[in-house]
Write an enzyme that holds these catalytic residues in place. Structure first.
Site, PDB file in Angstrom:
ATOM      1  N   ALA A 195       1.063  -1.362  -0.212  1.00  0.00           N
ATOM      2  CA  ALA A 195       0.021  -0.105   0.068  1.00  0.00           C
ATOM      3  C   ALA A 195       1.062   1.276  -0.218  1.00  0.00           C
ATOM      4  O   ALA A 195       0.275   2.429   0.220  1.00  0.00           O
ATOM      5  CB  ALA A 195      -1.002  -0.079   1.160  1.00  0.00           C
ATOM      6  N   ASN A 196       2.194   1.151  -0.264  1.00  0.00           N
ATOM      7  CA  ASN A 196       2.919   2.205  -0.324  1.00  0.00           C
ATOM      8  C   ASN A 196       2.988   2.846  -1.557  1.00  0.00           C
ATOM      9  O   ASN A 196       3.371   4.230  -1.659  1.00  0.00           O
ATOM     10  CB  ASN A 196       4.498   2.076   0.149  1.00  0.00           C
ATOM     11  CG  ASN A 196       5.031   1.088  -0.898  1.00  0.00           C
ATOM     12  OD1 ASN A 196       4.774  -0.320  -0.790  1.00  0.00           O
ATOM     13  ND2 ASN A 196       5.956   1.548  -1.967  1.00  0.00           N
ATOM     14  N   GLY A 237       0.944   2.995  -5.998  1.00  0.00           N
ATOM     15  CA  GLY A 237      -0.085   2.211  -7.048  1.00  0.00           C
ATOM     16  C   GLY A 237      -1.190   2.006  -6.447  1.00  0.00           C
ATOM     17  O   GLY A 237      -1.926   2.845  -5.637  1.00  0.00           O
ATOM     18  N   TYR A 292       4.319 -14.700 -14.379  1.00  0.00           N
ATOM     19  CA  TYR A 292       3.347 -13.690 -13.746  1.00  0.00           C
ATOM     20  C   TYR A 292       1.853 -14.155 -14.202  1.00  0.00           C
ATOM     21  O   TYR A 292       1.083 -14.220 -13.127  1.00  0.00           O
ATOM     22  CB  TYR A 292       3.488 -12.334 -14.589  1.00  0.00           C
ATOM     23  CG  TYR A 292       2.478 -11.231 -14.089  1.00  0.00           C
ATOM     24  CD1 TYR A 292       2.631 -10.727 -12.715  1.00  0.00           C
ATOM     25  CD2 TYR A 292       1.282 -10.956 -14.797  1.00  0.00           C
ATOM     26  CE1 TYR A 292       1.669  -9.821 -12.435  1.00  0.00           C
ATOM     27  CE2 TYR A 292       0.481  -9.905 -14.325  1.00  0.00           C
ATOM     28  CZ  TYR A 292       0.531  -9.355 -13.060  1.00  0.00           C
ATOM     29  OH  TYR A 292      -0.292  -8.467 -12.740  1.00  0.00           O
TER      30      TYR A 292
HETATM   31  N1  LIG Z   1      -1.009  -2.170 -12.908  1.00  0.00           N
HETATM   32  C1  LIG Z   1      -1.914  -3.113 -13.571  1.00  0.00           C
HETATM   33  O1  LIG Z   1      -2.103  -2.422 -14.823  1.00  0.00           O
HETATM   34  C2  LIG Z   1      -2.296  -4.165 -13.183  1.00  0.00           C
HETATM   35  C3  LIG Z   1      -3.010  -5.078 -13.905  1.00  0.00           C
HETATM   36  C4  LIG Z   1      -3.431  -6.257 -13.204  1.00  0.00           C
HETATM   37  C5  LIG Z   1      -3.002  -6.507 -12.144  1.00  0.00           C
HETATM   38  N2  LIG Z   1      -2.387  -5.636 -11.523  1.00  0.00           N
HETATM   39  C6  LIG Z   1      -2.107  -6.209  -9.911  1.00  0.00           C
HETATM   40  O2  LIG Z   1      -2.445  -5.112  -9.153  1.00  0.00           O
HETATM   41  C7  LIG Z   1      -1.511  -5.212  -7.966  1.00  0.00           C
HETATM   42  C8  LIG Z   1      -0.890  -3.669  -7.522  1.00  0.00           C
HETATM   43  O3  LIG Z   1      -0.057  -3.505  -8.576  1.00  0.00           O
HETATM   44  P1  LIG Z   1       0.228  -1.957  -8.785  1.00  0.00           P
HETATM   45  O4  LIG Z   1      -0.033  -1.992 -10.376  1.00  0.00           O
HETATM   46  O5  LIG Z   1      -0.224  -1.078  -8.037  1.00  0.00           O
HETATM   47  O6  LIG Z   1       1.927  -2.151  -8.916  1.00  0.00           O
HETATM   48  P2  LIG Z   1       3.034  -1.174  -8.234  1.00  0.00           P
HETATM   49  O7  LIG Z   1       2.719   0.179  -8.207  1.00  0.00           O
HETATM   50  O8  LIG Z   1       4.243  -1.654  -8.440  1.00  0.00           O
HETATM   51  O9  LIG Z   1       2.842  -1.859  -6.784  1.00  0.00           O
HETATM   52  C9  LIG Z   1       3.302  -3.083  -6.247  1.00  0.00           C
HETATM   53  C10 LIG Z   1       3.306  -3.124  -4.602  1.00  0.00           C
HETATM   54  O10 LIG Z   1       3.757  -4.300  -4.270  1.00  0.00           O
HETATM   55  C11 LIG Z   1       4.649  -4.083  -3.490  1.00  0.00           C
HETATM   56  N3  LIG Z   1       5.859  -5.443  -3.383  1.00  0.00           N
HETATM   57  C12 LIG Z   1       6.569  -5.845  -4.320  1.00  0.00           C
HETATM   58  N4  LIG Z   1       7.233  -6.892  -3.907  1.00  0.00           N
HETATM   59  C13 LIG Z   1       7.077  -6.916  -2.708  1.00  0.00           C
HETATM   60  C14 LIG Z   1       7.585  -7.770  -1.589  1.00  0.00           C
HETATM   61  N5  LIG Z   1       8.412  -8.856  -1.941  1.00  0.00           N
HETATM   62  N6  LIG Z   1       7.009  -7.647  -0.457  1.00  0.00           N
HETATM   63  C15 LIG Z   1       5.984  -6.608  -0.098  1.00  0.00           C
HETATM   64  N7  LIG Z   1       5.472  -5.929  -1.072  1.00  0.00           N
HETATM   65  C16 LIG Z   1       5.911  -6.083  -2.325  1.00  0.00           C
HETATM   66  C17 LIG Z   1       5.541  -2.753  -4.146  1.00  0.00           C
HETATM   67  O11 LIG Z   1       6.481  -2.452  -3.138  1.00  0.00           O
HETATM   68  P3  LIG Z   1       7.790  -1.627  -3.580  1.00  0.00           P
HETATM   69  O12 LIG Z   1       6.990   0.017  -3.842  1.00  0.00           O
HETATM   70  O13 LIG Z   1       8.609  -1.466  -2.520  1.00  0.00           O
HETATM   71  O14 LIG Z   1       8.138  -2.135  -4.789  1.00  0.00           O
HETATM   72  C18 LIG Z   1       4.518  -1.941  -4.314  1.00  0.00           C
HETATM   73  O15 LIG Z   1       3.842  -1.599  -2.884  1.00  0.00           O
HETATM   74  C19 LIG Z   1      -0.450  -6.371  -8.153  1.00  0.00           C
HETATM   75  O16 LIG Z   1      -0.856  -7.568  -7.596  1.00  0.00           O
HETATM   76  C20 LIG Z   1      -0.587  -6.709  -9.729  1.00  0.00           C
HETATM   77  O17 LIG Z   1      -0.310  -7.794 -10.227  1.00  0.00           O
HETATM   78  C21 LIG Z   1      -1.850  -4.614 -11.605  1.00  0.00           C
END
Ligand SMILES: NC(=O)c1ccc[n+]([C@@H]2O[C@H](COP(=O)([O-])OP(=O)(O)OC[C@H]3O[C@@H](n4cnc5c(N)ncnc54)[C@H](OP(=O)(O)O)[C@@H]3O)[C@@H](O)[C@H]2O)c1
Length: 292
Positions: A27-28, A30, A181
């Site tokens: 939650a930090n 995106g 993925y």
């Molecule tokens: N964006 C899209 O278009 C999309 C589409 C389909 C599904 N999703 C899903 O939506 C979810 C959120 O993704 P987002 O798009 O918001 O991506 P994001 O902005 O990259 O955020 C991902 C989050 O996961 C954290 N994370 C990564 N590795 C971790 C670990 N080892 N332990 C704890 N936290 C970790 C990241 O921390 P850091 O900031 O430290 O890296 C960040 O807070 C994901 O499950 C993704 O698969 C996204």
């Protein structure tokens, strides 16, 4: 606690998180950060679980300022290390709070390598870490019922044709990293469905979802100039959090469990997501995490 500004308007649009406690992973930034903000604006008490203390504490300060809520806290969580996952659950339980909503949101894409306990990184972070976290918090969720477990999957799960369980013990070998993925996101759907079967009648309900194509940091590994062109056509993170908030708080889905959602509506998951495969994944996940 006084109601944060905008809470009433937000509540009427989505659901009611008021005076309920939520833990949101990743939650930090995106979609997770936007989800935490939405829950806080509805009056929810929110735990921001993140692997970087610096980023997590910065997010808590930013969320407190933007939502007007002081009921937002940081919890350390590295999903690539099961010791850290268990420590996060213990830290939450030590606070003696109920838990009404766990949002398994954190995720990585196109990542290569292994977790600390030797699992393919995307499987380990996106599925296995959340599997352990959810199970460690399940007693608290059940005692706090009605409670919801929301798992952010992806429409990428439709491109997985199954699970090669042997491949989950070595780094991703595909050229793009998208195969691993897709499998990890299929695991999210299977996990949510199997959890629903296991918690039936307990007051805990589960939801898996596709957030849409969202302009977040998750695309950081896509090279320039493709990345900015891609991001221009995507949803904002607030738009991307809508289905997570719907699943976490809407009364419309309070009686549902184990289903998959897209655009705040139910959608049929991949036909590969069978109860048999879900049971097999659960069994393997349990065996793999029991001694590690
Ligand atoms: N964006 C899209 O278009 C999309 C589409 C389909 C599904 N999703 C899903 O939506 C979810 C959120 O993704 P987002 O798009 O918001 O991506 P994001 O902005 O990259 O955020 C991902 C989050 O996961 C954290 N994370 C990564 N590795 C971790 C670990 N080892 N332990 C704890 N936290 C970790 C990241 O921390 P850091 O900031 O430290 O890296 C960040 O807070 C994901 O499950 C993704 O698969 C996204």
């Amino acid at each position: 606690m006084s109601e944060p500004e905008g809470a009433a308007a937000h509540r009427s649009e989505t659901g009611d998180a008021g005076l309920r406690t939520f833990l949101v992973t990743g939650a930090n930034t995106g979609i997770g950060r936007a989800t935490a903000a939405g829950l806080a604006r509805q009056g929810g008490r929110v735990y921001v679980a993140s692997r970087s203390r610096e980023k997590g504490e910065e997010a808590v300060a930013g969320l407190r300022a933007s939502t007007g809520s002081d009921s937002i806290w940081y919890l350390p969580l590295d999903l690539a290390d099961l010791d850290s996952v268990r420590a996060c659950a213990s830290a939450f339980l030590a606070r003696g709070e109920p838990l009404h909503g766990l949002v398994n949101n954190a995720g990585v894409v196109r990542a290569r390598g292994l977790t600390k306990q030797g699992f393919e990184l995307m499987f380990g972070v996106n599925h296995l870490g959340h599997f352990v976290l959810t199970n460690a918090l399940l007693g608290c969720l059940t005692a706090s019922a009605p409670a919801r477990v929301v798992t952010v999957s992806s429409d990428s799960h439709y491109s997985a044709s199954g699970i090669d369980f042997e491949a989950l013990r070595r780094p991703e070998r595909g050229v793009t990293g998208m195969h691993g993925y897709a499998v990890s996101k299929l695991c999210n759907v299977l996990f949510s469905a199997e959890l629903a079967r296991r918690t039936a009648g307990s007051g805990v309900t589960t939801y898996a979802l596709h957030p849409g194509m969202v302009a977040s940091d998750i695309w950081r590994r896509v090279p320039w100039p493709v990345r900015p062109l891609m991001l221009r056509r995507m949803l904002t993170v607030d738009q991307g959090a809508a289905t997570s908030l719907y699943c976490a708080t809407s009364p419309d889905v309070a009686q549902d469990s184990g289903k998959f959602y897209d655009k705040c509506a139910e959608r049929a998951p991949s036909p590969v997501a069978t109860p048999e495969l879900a049971a097999e994944l659960w069994k393997r996940s349990e065996e793999w995490t029991a001694g590690s």
